[in-house]
Scaffold this motif. Structure first.
Motif, PDB file in Angstrom:
ATOM      1  N   VAL A  29       0.841  -1.192   0.000  1.00 38.51           N
ATOM      2  CA  VAL A  29       0.000   0.000   0.000  1.00 38.51           C
ATOM      3  C   VAL A  29       0.876   1.241   0.000  1.00 38.51           C
ATOM      4  CG1 VAL A  29      -1.740   1.290   1.293  1.00 38.51           C
ATOM      5  CG2 VAL A  29      -1.902  -1.200   1.126  1.00 38.51           C
ATOM      6  N   LEU A  49       2.761   4.547   2.825  1.00 36.73           N
ATOM      7  CA  LEU A  49       3.148   4.064   4.146  1.00 36.73           C
ATOM      8  C   LEU A  49       4.473   3.323   4.040  1.00 36.73           C
ATOM      9  CD1 LEU A  49      -0.284   2.647   5.339  1.00 36.73           C
ATOM     10  CD2 LEU A  49       0.750   4.819   6.015  1.00 36.73           C
ATOM     11  N   GLN A  76       5.227  -5.932  12.091  1.00 33.96           N
ATOM     12  CA  GLN A  76       4.864  -4.549  12.405  1.00 33.96           C
ATOM     13  C   GLN A  76       5.298  -4.183  13.823  1.00 33.96           C
ATOM     14  OE1 GLN A  76       0.656  -4.916  11.652  1.00 33.96           O
ATOM     15  NE2 GLN A  76       0.772  -3.710   9.765  1.00 33.96           N
ATOM     16  N   ARG A 117       2.601   0.342  10.318  1.00 33.91           N
ATOM     17  CA  ARG A 117       1.375   0.429   9.520  1.00 33.91           C
ATOM     18  C   ARG A 117       1.547  -0.163   8.128  1.00 33.91           C
ATOM     19  NH1 ARG A 117      -0.406   6.342   9.181  1.00 33.91           N
ATOM     20  NH2 ARG A 117      -2.296   5.370   8.329  1.00 33.91           N
ATOM     21  N   SER A 164       1.333  -2.418   4.989  1.00 32.38           N
ATOM     22  CA  SER A 164       0.241  -3.289   4.568  1.00 32.38           C
ATOM     23  C   SER A 164       0.350  -3.562   3.074  1.00 32.38           C
ATOM     24  CB  SER A 164      -1.110  -2.654   4.910  1.00 32.38           C
ATOM     25  OG  SER A 164      -1.209  -1.344   4.364  1.00 32.38           O
ATOM     26  N   THR A 200      -1.965  -5.296  -0.540  1.00 34.02           N
ATOM     27  CA  THR A 200      -3.092  -5.984  -1.158  1.00 34.02           C
ATOM     28  C   THR A 200      -2.706  -7.441  -1.397  1.00 34.02           C
ATOM     29  OG1 THR A 200      -2.455  -5.642  -3.480  1.00 34.02           O
ATOM     30  CG2 THR A 200      -3.654  -3.844  -2.378  1.00 34.02           C
ATOM     31  N   GLY A 208      -8.144  -5.783  -0.971  1.00 36.69           N
ATOM     32  CA  GLY A 208      -7.680  -4.564  -1.629  1.00 36.69           C
ATOM     33  C   GLY A 208      -8.145  -4.498  -3.066  1.00 36.69           C
ATOM     34  N   TYR A 249     -10.341   0.102   1.757  1.00 44.04           N
ATOM     35  CA  TYR A 249     -10.868  -0.156   3.098  1.00 44.04           C
ATOM     36  C   TYR A 249     -10.489  -1.549   3.578  1.00 44.04           C
ATOM     37  CZ  TYR A 249     -14.743  -2.527   0.673  1.00 44.04           C
ATOM     38  OH  TYR A 249     -15.498  -3.354  -0.126  1.00 44.04           O
ATOM     39  N   ASN A 250      -9.687  -2.277   2.797  1.00 43.74           N
ATOM     40  CA  ASN A 250      -9.232  -3.591   3.236  1.00 43.74           C
ATOM     41  C   ASN A 250      -7.874  -3.878   2.599  1.00 43.74           C
ATOM     42  OD1 ASN A 250      -9.035  -6.113   4.347  1.00 43.74           O
ATOM     43  ND2 ASN A 250     -10.639  -7.053   3.098  1.00 43.74           N
ATOM     44  N   ALA A 269      -3.618  -3.701   7.469  1.00 43.00           N
ATOM     45  CA  ALA A 269      -4.295  -2.437   7.730  1.00 43.00           C
ATOM     46  C   ALA A 269      -5.224  -2.561   8.932  1.00 43.00           C
ATOM     47  CB  ALA A 269      -5.087  -2.003   6.502  1.00 43.00           C
ATOM     48  N   GLU A 270      -5.516  -1.425   9.538  1.00 39.07           N
ATOM     49  CA  GLU A 270      -6.466  -1.369  10.643  1.00 39.07           C
ATOM     50  C   GLU A 270      -7.664  -0.521  10.229  1.00 39.07           C
ATOM     51  OE1 GLU A 270      -6.488  -2.983  13.372  1.00 39.07           O
ATOM     52  OE2 GLU A 270      -4.485  -3.876  13.241  1.00 39.07           O
ATOM     53  N   SER A 324      -8.725  -4.503  11.084  1.00 37.40           N
ATOM     54  CA  SER A 324      -8.526  -5.748  10.362  1.00 37.40           C
ATOM     55  C   SER A 324      -9.856  -6.266   9.823  1.00 37.40           C
ATOM     56  CB  SER A 324      -7.896  -6.786  11.295  1.00 37.40           C
ATOM     57  OG  SER A 324      -7.730  -8.019  10.640  1.00 37.40           O
TER      58      SER A 324
END
Length: 258
Positions: free
Chosen positions: A38, A41, A85, A93, A95, A97, A116, A157-158, A162-163, A165
């Motif tokens: 992602v 980050l 992490q 953070r 993350s 897909t 993702g 959003y997924n 990621a948080e 979860s």
């Protein structure tokens, strides 16, 4: 069951390539996976590589191969990422897909999972049969009837890591047919191609590598801002299935003979 595949993973105009692709293929099973760290980050490339490596190693180590086993393997990916992490606050953070295609060669069945906006496409008889639904704000707005909103398609959003979860989406098991074709790819690939172009390319080629190369060439007509990663997978002889489909389709439009 004959399975052939081709892969690409190349850097676009970004400073680094956070995409990772991988494949595990033996006499009983096959797995094809793409991960896209992602953006924005720190540690995206680390997250993508960790998830890819963990998933493939989990499947190698397990004698069984079922949808439940693959769910457990992806959960191990999540746990491994969470542990990584916690070891370095800089990457707390990070993350990625995920898009993964699973094939049981003995039962001739397939299923897939994704988180993702990396996608799995399934083509049957030369036409798009099914495609995963993105876990993104852009997808939600599109389904709500809003087109061309200008919303950044990277707002997810997924994603693994990621948080908060969220669960990874799994398809149903599907019986394979000779001539099935799959494309597992990151958004840098599918954003620059329409499904019609994918279908057209599939009907024009005689080999899996040629199909991927032709789609890659179509993407290359545009400025490749994002990284470009994909796995093309052929089951049996798609070139024959698409030829028969095209001939049958053409015959419907031929003038009648008297």
């Amino acid at each position: 069951m004959k399975i052939v595949f081709a892969s690409r993973c190349q850097q676009g105009l970004r400073d680094e390539n956070q995409d990772r692709t991988g494949a595990e293929l033996d006499e009983r099973k096959a797995c094809f996976v793409v991960c896209d760290g992602v953006a924005g980050l720190p540690g995206g490339e680390m997250a993508a590589q960790l998830v890819r490596d963990t998933l493939l190693s989990q499947l190698q180590a397990n004698a069984d191969f079922t949808p439940e086993i693959t769910r457990q393997a992806i959960e191990q990916c999540r746990l491994a990422l969470h542990e990584a992490q916690g070891k370095n606050p800089k990457f707390s953070r990070m993350s990625t897909t995920l898009a993964a295609l699973f094939i049981d060669r003995e039962k001739q069945r397939a299923w897939w999972a994704h988180a993702g906006d990396s996608r799995v496409y399934h083509f049957r008889r030369g036409v798009l049969h099914e495609v995963t639904r993105d876990h993104s704000l852009a997808q939600q707005l599109k389904e709500a009837g809003y087109e061309n909103t200008g919303i950044n398609s990277n707002l997810l959003y997924n994603a693994l890591g990621a948080e908060p979860s969220r669960l990874v989406s799994f398809s149903q098991e599907m019986a394979l047919e000779d001539g099935d074709a799959f494309l597992v790819c990151t958004d840098g690939f599918w954003l620059n191609l329409t499904s019609d172009e994918m279908e057209q390319a599939l009907r024009m080629v005689n080999a899996c590598e040629e199909w991927l190369a032709l789609m890659e060439q179509a993407v290359s007509r545009n400025v490749k801002k994002d990284n470009l990663s994909a796995l093309a997978v052929w089951i049996g002889e798609p070139e024959e299935a698409t030829l028969l489909y095209s001939l049958a389709d053409s015959a419907r439009f031929l003038p009648p003979r008297f």
